[in-house]
Design a protein around this motif. Structure first.
Motif, PDB file in Angstrom:
ATOM      1  N   CYS A 232       0.780  -1.230   0.076  1.00 46.35           N
ATOM      2  CA  CYS A 232      -0.028  -0.063   0.027  1.00 46.35           C
ATOM      3  C   CYS A 232       1.095   1.280   0.174  1.00 46.35           C
ATOM      4  N   ARG A 233       0.424   2.374   0.010  1.00 45.18           N
ATOM      5  CA  ARG A 233       1.088   3.668   0.427  1.00 45.18           C
ATOM      6  C   ARG A 233       1.651   3.621   1.966  1.00 45.18           C
ATOM      7  N   VAL A 234       2.989   3.923   1.975  1.00 44.65           N
ATOM      8  CA  VAL A 234       3.319   3.809   3.403  1.00 44.65           C
ATOM      9  C   VAL A 234       4.149   5.214   3.603  1.00 44.65           C
ATOM     10  N   ALA A 235       3.404   5.944   4.865  1.00 47.79           N
ATOM     11  CA  ALA A 235       4.146   7.256   5.050  1.00 47.79           C
ATOM     12  C   ALA A 235       5.616   6.882   6.201  1.00 47.79           C
ATOM     13  N   VAL A 236       6.601   7.133   5.392  1.00 44.86           N
ATOM     14  CA  VAL A 236       7.795   6.995   6.290  1.00 44.86           C
ATOM     15  C   VAL A 236       8.183   8.280   7.203  1.00 44.86           C
ATOM     16  N   LEU A 237       7.876   8.202   8.635  1.00 44.30           N
ATOM     17  CA  LEU A 237       8.101   9.155   9.197  1.00 44.30           C
ATOM     18  C   LEU A 237       9.323   8.929   9.994  1.00 44.30           C
ATOM     19  N   THR A 238      10.250  10.129   9.813  1.00 41.44           N
ATOM     20  CA  THR A 238      11.674   9.857  10.483  1.00 41.44           C
ATOM     21  C   THR A 238      12.130  11.420  10.808  1.00 41.44           C
TER      22      THR A 238
ATOM     23  N   SER B 220      -6.393   1.789   4.566  1.00 40.17           N
ATOM     24  CA  SER B 220      -5.705   0.588   4.078  1.00 40.17           C
ATOM     25  C   SER B 220      -4.392   0.929   4.132  1.00 40.17           C
ATOM     26  N   ASP B 221      -3.784   2.148   4.197  1.00 36.88           N
ATOM     27  CA  ASP B 221      -2.499   2.642   4.039  1.00 36.88           C
ATOM     28  C   ASP B 221      -1.836   2.436   5.419  1.00 36.88           C
ATOM     29  N   MET B 222      -0.472   2.827   5.545  1.00 39.69           N
ATOM     30  CA  MET B 222       0.259   2.578   6.784  1.00 39.69           C
ATOM     31  C   MET B 222       1.202   3.724   7.172  1.00 39.69           C
ATOM     32  N   ILE B 223       1.618   3.722   8.440  1.00 36.60           N
ATOM     33  CA  ILE B 223       2.698   4.461   8.837  1.00 36.60           C
ATOM     34  C   ILE B 223       3.747   3.627   9.308  1.00 36.60           C
ATOM     35  N   ALA B 224       5.137   4.234   8.793  1.00 34.78           N
ATOM     36  CA  ALA B 224       6.306   3.621   9.392  1.00 34.78           C
ATOM     37  C   ALA B 224       7.017   4.484  10.231  1.00 34.78           C
ATOM     38  N   ALA B 225       7.306   4.254  11.489  1.00 40.40           N
ATOM     39  CA  ALA B 225       8.142   5.327  12.280  1.00 40.40           C
ATOM     40  C   ALA B 225       9.500   4.922  12.227  1.00 40.40           C
ATOM     41  N   LEU B 226      10.476   5.597  11.519  1.00 39.63           N
ATOM     42  CA  LEU B 226      11.690   5.074  11.402  1.00 39.63           C
ATOM     43  C   LEU B 226      12.466   6.114  12.355  1.00 39.63           C
TER      44      LEU B 226
ATOM     45  N   VAL C 237      11.547   9.869  19.722  1.00 36.93           N
ATOM     46  CA  VAL C 237      10.589  10.983  19.632  1.00 36.93           C
ATOM     47  C   VAL C 237       9.850  10.546  18.346  1.00 36.93           C
ATOM     48  N   VAL C 238      10.520  10.120  17.139  1.00 36.36           N
ATOM     49  CA  VAL C 238       9.791   9.812  16.235  1.00 36.36           C
ATOM     50  C   VAL C 238       8.620   8.812  16.445  1.00 36.36           C
ATOM     51  N   GLY C 239       9.017   7.644  17.180  1.00 38.97           N
ATOM     52  CA  GLY C 239       8.054   6.665  17.616  1.00 38.97           C
ATOM     53  C   GLY C 239       6.852   7.241  18.318  1.00 38.97           C
TER      54      GLY C 239
ATOM     55  N   LEU D 271       0.345   0.721  11.719  1.00 35.18           N
ATOM     56  CA  LEU D 271       1.651   1.430  12.327  1.00 35.18           C
ATOM     57  C   LEU D 271       2.636   0.343  12.382  1.00 35.18           C
ATOM     58  N   ILE D 272       3.964   0.603  11.797  1.00 42.58           N
ATOM     59  CA  ILE D 272       4.928  -0.242  11.895  1.00 42.58           C
ATOM     60  C   ILE D 272       6.084   0.448  12.472  1.00 42.58           C
ATOM     61  N   GLN D 273       6.540  -0.048  13.818  1.00 37.84           N
ATOM     62  CA  GLN D 273       7.540   0.656  14.458  1.00 37.84           C
ATOM     63  C   GLN D 273       8.912   0.136  13.921  1.00 37.84           C
ATOM     64  N   ILE D 274       9.790   1.051  13.567  1.00 36.74           N
ATOM     65  CA  ILE D 274      11.386   0.566  13.353  1.00 36.74           C
ATOM     66  C   ILE D 274      12.371   1.358  14.128  1.00 36.74           C
ATOM     67  N   PRO D 275      12.412   0.992  15.216  1.00 39.78           N
ATOM     68  CA  PRO D 275      13.266   1.650  16.199  1.00 39.78           C
ATOM     69  C   PRO D 275      14.694   1.789  15.878  1.00 39.78           C
ATOM     70  N   THR D 276      15.336   2.785  15.743  1.00 41.18           N
ATOM     71  CA  THR D 276      16.864   3.220  15.743  1.00 41.18           C
ATOM     72  C   THR D 276      17.655   3.347  16.828  1.00 41.18           C
ATOM     73  N   THR D 277      17.153   3.616  18.011  1.00 44.62           N
ATOM     74  CA  THR D 277      17.954   3.879  18.975  1.00 44.62           C
ATOM     75  C   THR D 277      17.740   2.687  20.137  1.00 44.62           C
TER      76      THR D 277
END
Ligand code: NAD
Length: 354
Positions: free
Chosen positions: A36-42, A97-103, A107-109, A125-131
């Motif tokens: 789907c469309r995925v908004a990558v928030l970072t 039906s679209d999705m958000i990815a928290a990268l 703070v971002v999450g 929502l998909i969480q992609i933690p980086t810390t």
């Protein structure tokens, strides 16, 4: 190394932990949501390192990524940025039906999680933690929030992610100082219920998947029993009540992890002095905190910290629940009048009392 998987059955999601997973984000996301469309928030720092590769992986799996970047740091966790994100999602015409990815880090999450819970009354929502902090703590458990001028995390919601994907390899670009902030939360888990984590603290990087997996399991188990923070979940606030006060007194110049480290040491000192905790516990705890390169003391006064804490959401009427470390690897909750909590604070700050 096999993927470490921790399932939060009752919440219907899974946390996956393995070096190299970032390159497989797309296929792993496709397992929980059709392309789907995925908004990558970072944020602007994480963007430079990882946004391209994450988006590339999404594209390969058939997703259509769009990117939104906030400035890095706690100052971005505010209602204005939240509205900017929501308007971006609307301009991009994301649907249910679209999705958000928290990268990113916590703070971002936190802000992406809140946006996901609000936009169209909730999108995936998909969480992609980086810390490290986001991997062991903020990406799991479903608390989302932004800060208000009156205090931290005052505007938020409970909203569980649909999958959490941790790639510990991304920690290689994390400054040591920020890695240490995450260790404060790892130490917290050790003290509230898992003494063996203290042994791992001699070289946490050597077994990072295991460390993250164990912390996530502890948080999952506690949250399964008490999602809304009314009982056992309050254990996770160990060191946080006065820690938040210290963060706030510093105008958020002192990081969350360092403030929590001081908050934990402060509670252990006061428990010994109030006769409710052991000396061993104090020594073990302050030992691992110092080894991790974290502080155990603050120059703020009891008055300063206390007035900052009074506007903290953890106060209920005129009583407050403190998490008291009574022995190594164990804490108990005690609801007490605000005045008694202040005694704990004064005792924990007073270095001359021995
Ligand atoms: N929701 C929860 O349950 C929960 C729990 C604990 C903390 N929190 C929140 O988490 C926030 C703190 O999170 P944090 O410590 O992750 O801070 P953060 O998100 O501000 O990240 C710290 C810094 O590290 C940078 N960064 C992130 N990943 C990186 C990487 N892989 N390489 C290089 N740089 C990287 C970021 O750009 C940022 O400058 C606070 O707002 C706190 O309130 C929430």
């Amino acid at each position: 190394m096999q993927t470490v998987s921790v399932r939060a059955e009752s919440r219907g999601y899974e946390v996956l932990i393995e070096k190299g997973l970032l390159a497989r984000i797309g296929e792993l996301a496709a397992e929980v949501n059709a392309p789907c469309r995925v908004a990558v928030l970072t944020d602007d720092i994480v963007e430079q390192y990882y946004a391209e590769s994450a988006e590339e992986s999404f594209r390969k799996a058939g997703f259509d990524p769009v990117r939104f970047v906030i400035p890095h740091g706690e100052a971005s966790k505010n209602p204005e940025q939240l509205i900017r994100i929501l308007r971006f999602l609307a301009e991009e015409k994301l649907t249910r039906s679209d999705m958000i990815a928290a990268l990113g880090g916590g703070v971002v999450g936190d802000i992406a999680g809140l946006a996901a819970s609000l936009y169209l009354r909730g999108v995936r929502l998909i969480q992609i933690p980086t810390t490290l902090l986001a991997m062991v703590d903020s990406s799991v458990g479903g608390k989302t929030a932004v800060d208000l001028p009156e205090g931290k995390n005052l505007m938020g919601s409970f909203y569980q992610p649909h999958r959490v994907i941790c790639d510990p390899e991304v920690l290689s670009t994390l400054p040591e100082d920020i890695f240490a902030d995450g260790l404060a939360e790892v130490i917290k888990y050790g003290q509230i219920c898992r003494e063996k984590i203290f042994d791992w603290m001699k070289d946490p990087k050597a077994r990072i998947e295991e460390v993250i997996g164990e912390c996530v399991r502890i948080k999952r188990d506690i949250v399964e029993k008490d999602e809304k923070d009314t009982g056992e979940r309050q254990l996770l606030n160990f060191g946080h009540t006065f820690g938040h006060g210290i963060e706030k007194c510093s105008g958020y110049r002192i990081s969350h992890g360092k403030a929590v480290a001081v908050g934990m040491a402060l509670m252990a000192r006061s428990a010994v002095r109030m006769g409710t905790g052991t000396k061993d516990c104090l020594e073990n705890l302050t030992g691992v905190i110092k080894n991790a390169g974290l502080p155990t003391e603050t120059d703020f006064t009891a008055e300063e910290i206390f007035s900052a804490v009074l506007s903290d959401k953890k106060r209920t009427g005129d009583s407050i629940t403190l998490v008291i470390p009574d022995r190594t690897g164990h804490c108990r909750l005690e609801k007490m009048p605000v005045e008694t909590a202040k005694e704990y604070l004064v005792c924990g700050l007073d270095r001359d009392k021995g």
